[in-house]
Scaffold this motif. Structure first.
Motif, short mmCIF file in Angstrom:
data_model
loop_
_atom_site.label_atom_id
_atom_site.label_comp_id
_atom_site.label_asym_id
_atom_site.label_seq_id
_atom_site.Cartn_x
_atom_site.Cartn_y
_atom_site.Cartn_z
N SER A 1 -9.87 -1.95 -1.90
CA SER A 1 -9.03 -2.10 -3.08
C SER A 1 -8.88 -3.57 -3.43
N ARG B 1 -9.48 7.57 2.65
CA ARG B 1 -9.23 6.14 2.51
C ARG B 1 -9.25 5.43 3.85
N SER C 1 -6.37 -5.39 -1.28
CA SER C 1 -6.82 -5.69 0.07
C SER C 1 -7.76 -6.89 0.06
N CYS D 1 -0.53 1.63 -10.24
CA CYS D 1 -0.61 1.81 -8.78
C CYS D 1 -1.97 2.35 -8.37
N SER D 2 -2.41 3.43 -9.03
CA SER D 2 -3.69 4.05 -8.65
C SER D 2 -4.84 3.08 -8.83
N LEU E 1 -3.36 -0.81 2.97
CA LEU E 1 -4.16 -0.83 1.75
C LEU E 1 -5.55 -0.28 2.00
N LEU F 1 -4.96 0.60 -6.06
CA LEU F 1 -5.34 1.15 -4.76
C LEU F 1 -6.76 1.70 -4.74
N SER F 2 -7.34 1.90 -5.91
CA SER F 2 -8.71 2.41 -5.93
C SER F 2 -9.61 1.25 -5.55
N LYS G 1 3.13 3.71 -1.86
CA LYS G 1 3.35 4.02 -3.28
C LYS G 1 4.78 3.70 -3.70
N GLY H 1 0.82 -1.21 0.00
CA GLY H 1 0.00 0.00 0.00
C GLY H 1 0.85 1.27 0.00
#
Ligand code: ATP
Ligand code: ZN
Ligand code: MG
Ligand code: MG
Length: 465
Positions: free
Chosen positions: A318, A286, A321, A270-271, A314, A274-275, A194, A192
């Protein structure tokens, strides 16, 4: 798709794994996933058509009733079993044969049962407007196990410090499976953070093995080379990606422009990793999940002095997760599971008919799911406890072997953004695939393999003084 009018000319080779071969439709966003089996299997050891149908139905049920509720509706597409004309399957098998990578040709496609699994083609975006000249880019990641085992049944201390993937690398290198060590560490990807995720993805790009594939417009453009000695071409990938990141081209003109493109590409991955669910759309802060700071693997190349930087953990919904939570159903480790497997085996020897009631080989329905969810936490010595833990272990194994597909394409209004030299915007979709049940019979093998991997790792890294 009219099943009685199937034409092999409408389909082309798409890819394959260890268990199945996938073909994609030339026009529609569909794929067919067909089973494979060892080429030396003779006619009478092979599955009957009936068994093959049951097998694929089990795969669909397992995805629908077990993995989907655990991983989230939005990520999982279970597909449907289809009965295909045998003539079509045979023609298809001939057609794809020359496209297949050599390292996969130890197995042959099932051309006997006529059964297959029909799925949406996740390398495409179904609603992507063809007005944009840039087709969707799809990144497929097989992340593997993202945590260090914490079970009290563990006998080798190194398992608490070095992750399974990193240990397994040494074993695979020694056995000739790969020619170079991968520097990818799943714990970095699942961190989680970056920074750590960036390093993990960079290492995947440098040595993809079977953990990374990239598609453009449904065509594979980046993966490990069939010839294990050859490295994949990052410059080639950068050329493909350039039109998607016009901003970074302009900014770094002349000065390592490729690096800027790759950098932006990794940020997009990455985004999307994590979204999650709706939490990012509602604009709420978050929610962190699991421990705030994810542990580190001692074999990871990520610099240790940087571990404290950045926000860790995380976002709760996501995709990473979700996968990690399911992987963690393996809370006893194979060392704790193996004795429970033997308890079940002993019981089945005495009461063979109980195999069905205990749903050892399915059916994978809601009742199987109840056993997974409601397994007691304390061992009361019962066979029910043992079966529950074995079921949980198998579910976790599936989550340790699945793949994530991130597919993105430039947003339509992007043309204007380009002029402004703003960062490009993308629409994307994230899915989880390859959610097959792992066989109950595989547990003794897993136990032996674990011992081999750990012993080999200890021998190869702790050279005598
Ligand atoms: P493994 O050896 O990883 O267990 P497998 O034999 O179970 O693999 P899959 O991973 O399901 O097979 O499929 C093989 C490949 O086919 C995938 O890596 C992916 O690239 C492609 N593929 C599978 N399903 C889809 C899909 N729904 N859409 C697009 N591509 C797919
Ligand atoms: Zn590691
Ligand atoms: Mg796979
Ligand atoms: Mg699989």
């Amino acid at each position: 798709m009219e099943l009685d009018k199937m034409d092999e000319n409408d389909w082309k080779y798409h890819g394959e794994g260890n268990k199945s071969l996938v073909v994609s439709h030339l026009q529609h966003c569909r794929v067919l996933r067909l089973l494979k089996f060892p080429s030396e299997d003779s006619a009478h050891t092979r599955q009957t058509a009936e068994q093959a149908f049951r097998h694929i139905l089990n795969i669909v049920d397992y995805s629908k009733y077990v993995m989907k509720p655990l991983l989230g509706e939005e990520y999982v597409h279970s597909g449907e079993v289809v009965k295909l004309p045998l003539d079509f399957v045979r023609q298809l098998s001939l057609k794809v044969q020359q496209e297949r990578p050599e390292l996969r040709c130890d197995k042959v496609m099932d051309t006997f049962s006529g059964c297959g699994l029909c799925l949406p083609n996740l390398t495409q975006l179904p609603l992507h407007h063809l007005r944009d000249h840039r087709p969707p880019i799809c990144v497929e990641i097989k992340p593997k196990c993202g945590f260090l085992p914490f079970s009290r049944h563990i006998t080798k201390e190194c398992k608490r410090k070095v992750c399974r993937f990193c240990m397994h690398q040494h074993y695979k290198l020694a056995n000739g499976k790969w020619k170079r060590l991968s520097r990818y560490c799943p714990l970095d990807l699942f961190s989680g953070s970056k920074q750590r995720m960036y390093v993990a993805l960079k290492n995947l790009l440098e040595e993809p093995q079977n953990n990374l594939k990239i598609f453009k417009g449904g065509e594979l453009i980046f993966s490990c080379k069939d010839d294990a000695k050859q490295q994949p071409d990052l410059n080639d990938l950068i050329q493909h990606l350039r039109p998607y990141f016009p901003h970074s081209n302009g900014l770094y003109n002349g000065h390592q422009p490729g690096k800027a493109v790759l950098n932006d590409f990794i940020q997009v991955i990455c985004s999307s990793l994590l979204s999650g669910g709706d939490s990012n759309r509602s604009g709420e802060p978050r929610k962190m999940h699991l421990s705030e700071s994810r542990p580190h693997c001692e074999a990871s190349p990520f610099p240790r002095d940087l571990l404290r930087n950045g926000n860790h953990g995380l976002p709760k919904d996501s995709v990473l997760s979700k996968i990690l939570q399911v992987q963690m159903l393996d809370n006893l480790d194979i060392e704790g599971i193996y004795p429970l497997y033997k308890r079940v085996e002993q019981y089945l020897e005495e009461f063979p008919k109980e195999r069905n009631r205990l749903q050892i080989d399915g059916p994978y329905n809601e009742s199987f799911m109840d056993t997974v969810k409601n397994c007691p936490t304390e061992d009361d010595g019962s066979v029910e406890y043992a079966v529950g833990k074995v079921h949980q272990y198998r579910v976790a194994m599936t989550a340790k072997d699945c793949s994530i597909m991130i597919t993105f394409a430039p947003c339509e209004e992007d043309e204007e953004h380009q002029l402004n030299l703003e960062k490009p915007r993308f629409t994307y979709s994230v899915s989880i695939l390859d959610l097959d049940p792992k066989p109950y019979e595989g547990i003794p093998h897993q136990f032996k393999l674990d011992t081999k991997i750990v012993n080999y790792y200890l021998r190869s890294t702790q050279a005598p003084p």
